[in-house]
Scaffold this motif. Sequence first.
Motif, mmCIF file in Angstrom:
data_model
loop_
_atom_site.group_PDB
_atom_site.id
_atom_site.type_symbol
_atom_site.label_atom_id
_atom_site.label_comp_id
_atom_site.label_asym_id
_atom_site.label_seq_id
_atom_site.Cartn_x
_atom_site.Cartn_y
_atom_site.Cartn_z
ATOM 1 N N LEU A 6 8.909 0.600 -8.799
ATOM 2 C CA LEU A 6 8.576 -0.692 -8.081
ATOM 3 C C LEU A 6 8.621 -0.487 -6.598
ATOM 4 O O LEU A 6 9.351 0.246 -6.167
ATOM 5 C CB LEU A 6 9.240 -1.682 -8.442
ATOM 6 C CG LEU A 6 9.214 -3.014 -7.398
ATOM 7 C CD1 LEU A 6 7.611 -3.619 -7.908
ATOM 8 C CD2 LEU A 6 10.289 -4.108 -7.683
ATOM 9 N N ARG A 7 7.711 -0.722 -5.846
ATOM 10 C CA ARG A 7 7.392 -0.733 -4.484
ATOM 11 C C ARG A 7 7.150 -2.209 -4.035
ATOM 12 O O ARG A 7 6.267 -2.942 -4.504
ATOM 13 C CB ARG A 7 6.269 0.026 -3.725
ATOM 14 C CG ARG A 7 6.077 -0.448 -2.431
ATOM 15 C CD ARG A 7 5.021 0.514 -1.601
ATOM 16 N NE ARG A 7 5.928 1.782 -1.332
ATOM 17 C CZ ARG A 7 5.538 2.818 -0.334
ATOM 18 N NH1 ARG A 7 4.499 2.555 0.511
ATOM 19 N NH2 ARG A 7 6.302 3.876 -0.269
ATOM 20 N N ALA A 8 8.379 -2.703 -3.374
ATOM 21 C CA ALA A 8 8.109 -4.297 -3.002
ATOM 22 C C ALA A 8 8.800 -4.354 -1.545
ATOM 23 O O ALA A 8 10.142 -4.450 -1.331
ATOM 24 C CB ALA A 8 9.003 -5.138 -3.941
ATOM 25 N N CYS B 50 8.823 10.202 7.889
ATOM 26 C CA CYS B 50 8.447 9.789 6.619
ATOM 27 C C CYS B 50 6.959 9.875 6.239
ATOM 28 O O CYS B 50 6.397 10.030 5.292
ATOM 29 C CB CYS B 50 9.248 8.633 5.813
ATOM 30 S SG CYS B 50 8.860 7.013 6.903
ATOM 31 N N LEU B 51 6.234 9.561 7.494
ATOM 32 C CA LEU B 51 4.742 9.139 7.254
ATOM 33 C C LEU B 51 4.610 8.015 6.714
ATOM 34 O O LEU B 51 5.106 7.749 5.649
ATOM 35 C CB LEU B 51 4.146 10.357 6.709
ATOM 36 C CG LEU B 51 4.102 11.795 7.547
ATOM 37 C CD1 LEU B 51 3.245 12.759 6.766
ATOM 38 C CD2 LEU B 51 3.849 11.877 8.900
ATOM 39 N N PRO B 52 3.512 7.097 7.017
ATOM 40 C CA PRO B 52 2.609 7.488 7.995
ATOM 41 C C PRO B 52 3.162 7.318 9.217
ATOM 42 O O PRO B 52 4.072 6.615 9.345
ATOM 43 C CB PRO B 52 1.465 6.463 7.576
ATOM 44 C CG PRO B 52 2.335 5.126 7.022
ATOM 45 C CD PRO B 52 3.268 6.153 6.190
ATOM 46 N N PRO C 23 0.737 -1.217 -0.093
ATOM 47 C CA PRO C 23 0.042 -0.074 0.004
ATOM 48 C C PRO C 23 0.866 1.376 0.002
ATOM 49 O O PRO C 23 1.974 1.366 0.312
ATOM 50 C CB PRO C 23 -0.717 -0.047 1.225
ATOM 51 C CG PRO C 23 -0.768 -1.478 1.701
ATOM 52 C CD PRO C 23 0.349 -2.086 1.253
ATOM 53 N N SER C 24 0.311 2.427 -0.468
ATOM 54 C CA SER C 24 0.952 3.663 -0.251
ATOM 55 C C SER C 24 -0.139 4.817 -0.377
ATOM 56 O O SER C 24 -1.192 4.610 -0.861
ATOM 57 C CB SER C 24 1.849 3.781 -1.645
ATOM 58 O OG SER C 24 2.090 5.176 -1.808
ATOM 59 N N MET C 25 0.189 5.947 0.182
ATOM 60 C CA MET C 25 -0.515 7.140 -0.045
ATOM 61 C C MET C 25 0.306 8.162 -0.821
ATOM 62 O O MET C 25 -0.044 8.568 -1.987
ATOM 63 C CB MET C 25 -1.242 7.735 1.224
ATOM 64 C CG MET C 25 -2.117 8.746 0.877
ATOM 65 S SD MET C 25 -3.008 9.564 2.142
ATOM 66 C CE MET C 25 -1.681 10.505 3.014
ATOM 67 N N ARG C 26 1.428 8.707 -0.093
ATOM 68 C CA ARG C 26 2.256 9.726 -0.580
ATOM 69 C C ARG C 26 2.825 9.150 -1.978
ATOM 70 O O ARG C 26 2.799 10.164 -2.614
ATOM 71 C CB ARG C 26 3.274 9.818 0.374
ATOM 72 C CG ARG C 26 2.952 10.909 1.312
ATOM 73 C CD ARG C 26 3.468 10.447 2.885
ATOM 74 N NE ARG C 26 3.044 9.359 3.121
ATOM 75 C CZ ARG C 26 1.957 9.121 4.223
ATOM 76 N NH1 ARG C 26 1.163 10.109 4.393
ATOM 77 N NH2 ARG C 26 1.299 7.892 4.160
ATOM 78 N N THR C 27 3.674 8.018 -1.894
ATOM 79 C CA THR C 27 4.305 7.807 -3.349
ATOM 80 C C THR C 27 3.637 7.706 -4.444
ATOM 81 O O THR C 27 3.718 8.187 -5.479
ATOM 82 C CB THR C 27 5.109 6.272 -2.705
ATOM 83 O OG1 THR C 27 5.630 6.380 -1.445
ATOM 84 C CG2 THR C 27 5.772 5.859 -3.988
ATOM 85 N N ARG C 28 2.186 7.037 -4.080
ATOM 86 C CA ARG C 28 1.399 6.908 -5.488
ATOM 87 C C ARG C 28 0.942 8.143 -5.846
ATOM 88 O O ARG C 28 0.942 8.868 -6.930
ATOM 89 C CB ARG C 28 0.227 6.058 -4.969
ATOM 90 C CG ARG C 28 -0.877 5.720 -6.030
ATOM 91 C CD ARG C 28 -2.013 5.092 -5.956
ATOM 92 N NE ARG C 28 -2.895 5.097 -7.051
ATOM 93 C CZ ARG C 28 -3.907 4.261 -7.021
ATOM 94 N NH1 ARG C 28 -4.037 3.209 -6.309
ATOM 95 N NH2 ARG C 28 -4.870 4.518 -8.152
ATOM 96 N N VAL D 102 15.394 -0.080 0.921
ATOM 97 C CA VAL D 102 15.723 1.279 1.101
ATOM 98 C C VAL D 102 14.692 2.166 0.452
ATOM 99 O O VAL D 102 13.808 1.589 -0.403
ATOM 100 C CB VAL D 102 17.234 1.785 0.125
ATOM 101 C CG1 VAL D 102 18.470 1.140 1.067
ATOM 102 C CG2 VAL D 102 17.082 1.081 -1.137
ATOM 103 N N HIS D 103 14.734 3.466 0.690
ATOM 104 C CA HIS D 103 13.526 4.274 0.113
ATOM 105 C C HIS D 103 14.218 5.600 -0.327
ATOM 106 O O HIS D 103 14.215 6.619 0.277
ATOM 107 C CB HIS D 103 12.482 4.517 1.187
ATOM 108 C CG HIS D 103 11.039 4.930 0.923
ATOM 109 N ND1 HIS D 103 10.867 5.554 -0.226
ATOM 110 C CD2 HIS D 103 10.079 5.127 1.483
ATOM 111 C CE1 HIS D 103 9.883 5.768 -0.686
ATOM 112 N NE2 HIS D 103 9.263 5.900 0.527
ATOM 113 N N PRO D 104 14.795 5.574 -1.430
ATOM 114 C CA PRO D 104 15.825 6.782 -1.921
ATOM 115 C C PRO D 104 15.128 7.853 -2.267
ATOM 116 O O PRO D 104 15.423 9.084 -2.155
ATOM 117 C CB PRO D 104 16.478 5.979 -3.055
ATOM 118 C CG PRO D 104 15.821 4.877 -3.596
ATOM 119 C CD PRO D 104 15.362 4.436 -2.332
HETATM 120 N N1 CP Z 1 6.347 7.776 3.006
HETATM 121 C C1 CP Z 1 5.992 6.942 2.238
HETATM 122 O O1 CP Z 1 6.381 6.449 1.290
HETATM 123 O O2 CP Z 1 4.612 6.964 2.265
HETATM 124 P P1 CP Z 1 3.329 6.107 1.530
HETATM 125 O O3 CP Z 1 3.774 4.693 2.093
HETATM 126 O O4 CP Z 1 2.282 6.442 1.904
HETATM 127 O O5 CP Z 1 3.794 6.022 0.076
#
Ligand code: CP
Length: 334
Positions: free
Chosen positions: A109-111, A290-292, A46-51, A145-147
């Motif tokens: 990709l988010r994995a 970084c949130l959430p 899942p994602s909010m910000r990234t998407r 990692v989350h570059p």
């Molecule tokens: N910080 C971050 O990547 O938020 P999401 O998980 O909502 O994309």
Amino acid sequence: MKHFLSTVDWSKQDLESLLELAARLKQNPWNSALEGRSIALLFLNPSMRTRTSFELGMQQLGGVAIVLQPGKDAWGLEFEHGTVMDGDAEEHIVEAAGVLSRYCDMIALRAFPSFTDWSKDREDSLIRTLAQHASVPVINMETIVHPCQELAMMMTLRERMGAVAKRKMVLTWTWHPRPLNTAVANSALLMSTKFGMDVTLLCPEPDYLLDKQFMDAAQTNTAASGGTLTVSHDIESAYAGAEFVYAKSWGALPYYGRPDNEWELRKKYRHFIVNEEKMALTNNGFFSHCLPLRRNIKASDEVMDASYCLALDEAENRLHVQKALMMTLLGAPA
Ligand code: CP
């Protein structure tokens, strides 16, 4: 062809260029630099910000973003070579990467890691396999990692502090009811040391240290940047004089895949929450995450609502840095 899998592969100078372009895009958000171009956004988690920031960012540059959730609205993916695909996955990453490369100009990709075997997960093999089989640039939207988050954190800091070299940053482990990914902590460590900050990694005990590949990379960064890296298990001395507190919760790697055992360790450390009492020890420090974020678990309401909390700035800056990244990877005129 250049990918964005980890900032370890990118020079400080190239990251500086991204941040400078992001600052210009923040002033002038709309242009047609990526008109007719496209990106496939593959979300295994899942994602909010990234998407939102990738979709909107591509639109603001005149391009198109296509969101796919393999296993939900797209075929489930197999990443292992040589597997007899008699499980749930209908499609192999070899074909998926090839097909999406024919349609799109970039693939992201988010994995998240599997949380079963760190000796495997630490190889970051899913995104590396995608990059191996894609013929277009690949972007990491968070694995181990989350570059993109790293870029947003550094952009936010530079907006508030100007030069960040030799400024004291505390990267603090925080309480959370279950073990989380180490990705953001790994990335915050990589970026802050690359930019020469004096970084204190605060965690409850040695079992919460980050993987050796990231601790070593951070030490290598400090040698080049003139920054420092200190490990501390003492809350008061770690916060003392800090100009920036960055919080994240993560799991203890020696207990990876064994959350019930890890809980026996973790349950003692609720007091690692970021609160006003701790922030008062800093040198009028800023705070971010970084949130959430679970309020009153990782950080108190008072900290999240304080004027020194930069979490929303950092979330906004995801949009600007990712636009700069997409333009740079496609060689679009800035
Ligand atoms: N910080 C971050 O990547 O938020 P999401 O998980 O909502 O994309």
